[in-house]
Write a protein that holds these residues in place. Structure first.
Motif, short mmCIF file in Angstrom:
data_model
loop_
_atom_site.label_atom_id
_atom_site.label_comp_id
_atom_site.label_asym_id
_atom_site.label_seq_id
_atom_site.Cartn_x
_atom_site.Cartn_y
_atom_site.Cartn_z
N SER A 95 0.87 -1.17 0.00
CA SER A 95 0.00 0.00 0.00
C SER A 95 0.91 1.22 0.00
CB SER A 95 -0.90 -0.01 1.24
OG SER A 95 -1.82 1.06 1.18
N SER A 96 0.33 2.38 -0.23
CA SER A 96 1.12 3.61 -0.20
C SER A 96 0.77 4.40 1.05
CB SER A 96 0.83 4.46 -1.44
OG SER A 96 -0.50 4.96 -1.38
N TYR A 97 1.60 5.36 1.38
CA TYR A 97 1.32 6.24 2.52
C TYR A 97 0.02 6.99 2.29
CZ TYR A 97 6.15 5.14 3.66
OH TYR A 97 7.32 4.48 3.95
N ALA A 98 -0.20 7.43 1.05
CA ALA A 98 -1.43 8.16 0.72
C ALA A 98 -2.66 7.27 0.89
CB ALA A 98 -1.36 8.71 -0.70
N ALA A 99 -2.56 6.02 0.44
CA ALA A 99 -3.68 5.09 0.58
C ALA A 99 -3.96 4.80 2.06
CB ALA A 99 -3.40 3.80 -0.18
N LEU A 100 -2.91 4.70 2.84
CA LEU A 100 -3.08 4.46 4.26
C LEU A 100 -3.75 5.65 4.94
CD1 LEU A 100 -2.41 2.08 6.09
CD2 LEU A 100 -0.23 3.15 6.59
N ALA A 101 -3.37 6.86 4.52
CA ALA A 101 -4.01 8.07 5.05
C ALA A 101 -5.51 8.07 4.69
CB ALA A 101 -3.33 9.32 4.51
N GLN A 102 -5.83 7.66 3.48
CA GLN A 102 -7.24 7.54 3.06
C GLN A 102 -7.96 6.50 3.91
OE1 GLN A 102 -7.91 10.39 0.58
NE2 GLN A 102 -9.42 8.79 0.45
N GLU A 103 -7.28 5.38 4.14
CA GLU A 103 -7.85 4.27 4.91
C GLU A 103 -8.29 4.72 6.31
OE1 GLU A 103 -9.13 0.46 5.80
OE2 GLU A 103 -8.41 1.14 3.86
N GLN A 105 -9.12 7.69 7.03
CA GLN A 105 -9.98 8.86 6.79
C GLN A 105 -9.31 10.17 7.19
OE1 GLN A 105 -13.88 7.97 8.36
NE2 GLN A 105 -13.98 6.06 7.22
N ARG A 106 -8.02 10.25 6.89
CA ARG A 106 -7.25 11.48 7.11
C ARG A 106 -6.38 11.71 5.86
NH1 ARG A 106 -6.08 12.21 13.24
NH2 ARG A 106 -7.55 10.74 14.15
N PRO A 107 -7.02 12.00 4.74
CA PRO A 107 -6.29 12.06 3.47
C PRO A 107 -5.19 13.11 3.41
CG PRO A 107 -8.52 12.94 3.24
CD PRO A 107 -8.43 12.31 4.59
N LYS A 108 -5.25 14.13 4.23
CA LYS A 108 -4.21 15.16 4.21
C LYS A 108 -3.06 14.85 5.17
CE LYS A 108 -7.38 18.69 2.71
NZ LYS A 108 -7.94 20.00 2.89
N ALA A 109 -3.13 13.75 5.86
CA ALA A 109 -2.13 13.41 6.87
C ALA A 109 -1.08 12.43 6.36
CB ALA A 109 -2.82 12.83 8.11
N VAL A 110 -0.74 12.52 5.08
CA VAL A 110 0.20 11.57 4.47
C VAL A 110 1.55 11.58 5.19
CG1 VAL A 110 1.41 10.91 2.35
CG2 VAL A 110 -0.97 11.68 2.25
#
Length: 159
Positions: A95-103, A105-110
């Motif tokens: 997975s990516s850091y961005a996908a994990l942030a989405q997971e 529910q904090r998409p700006k917290a990459v």
């Protein structure tokens, strides 16, 4: 805190446990390891023995998920949230850091997700090695990029 040393196929690991569960799996030159001063070596500790057994099975290709009591209390609530999400990444997948942030529910917290990932005290067990950059590049790993590569290659081999 209790610990034992385990000689894994990719190098020495220090396994640590509290009374609540497994609290650390550290590589020899782990970036964020604070040391074991004051810890008691305890080769017979049941959680440490179970962790060693499950790690042996993992390295032999006989285990894809870990079933251990974990103590994640060393992390902040945000870090614990990230570490819990890491456990959902399937064996041999990334997975990516961005996908994990989405997971979570904090998409700006990459970047914060990346920092929490790097502070994961339970290498391999909480599979932070499965997180890569959005462009597919292998980036930072507190246990060393060589170990990250080895773990990903091992999982691919046994997938």
């Amino acid at each position: 805190m209790y610990y034992m040393n385990y000689q894994s196929p990719i190098g020495p690991l220090l396994l640590a446990a509290s009374d609540q569960g497994l609290s650390g799996v550290y590589f020899e030159h782990h970036k964020h390891f604070k040391g074991s001063a004051g810890w008691q070596e305890h080769e017979q500790h049941p959680v440490l023995q179970l962790a060693r057994q499950q790690l042996q099975e993992y390295f032999a290709g006989q285990r894809q998920d870990f079933d251990l009591p974990l103590d994640l209390s060393s992390g902040t609530s945000f870090q614990q949230e990230v570490w819990t999400a890491l456990r959902q990444i399937p064996f041999a997948k990334t997975s990516s850091y961005a996908a994990l942030a989405q997971e979570i529910q904090r998409p700006k917290a990459v970047r914060a997700v990346g920092a929490a990932n790097g502070r994961n005290p339970l290498s391999i067990i909480v599979p932070c090695h499965r997180v890569i950059a959005s462009n597919g590049a292998l980036t930072g790993y507190a246990g060393g990029l060589k170990n990250k590569e080895s773990l990903l290659a091992l999982e691919k081999k046994f997938a």
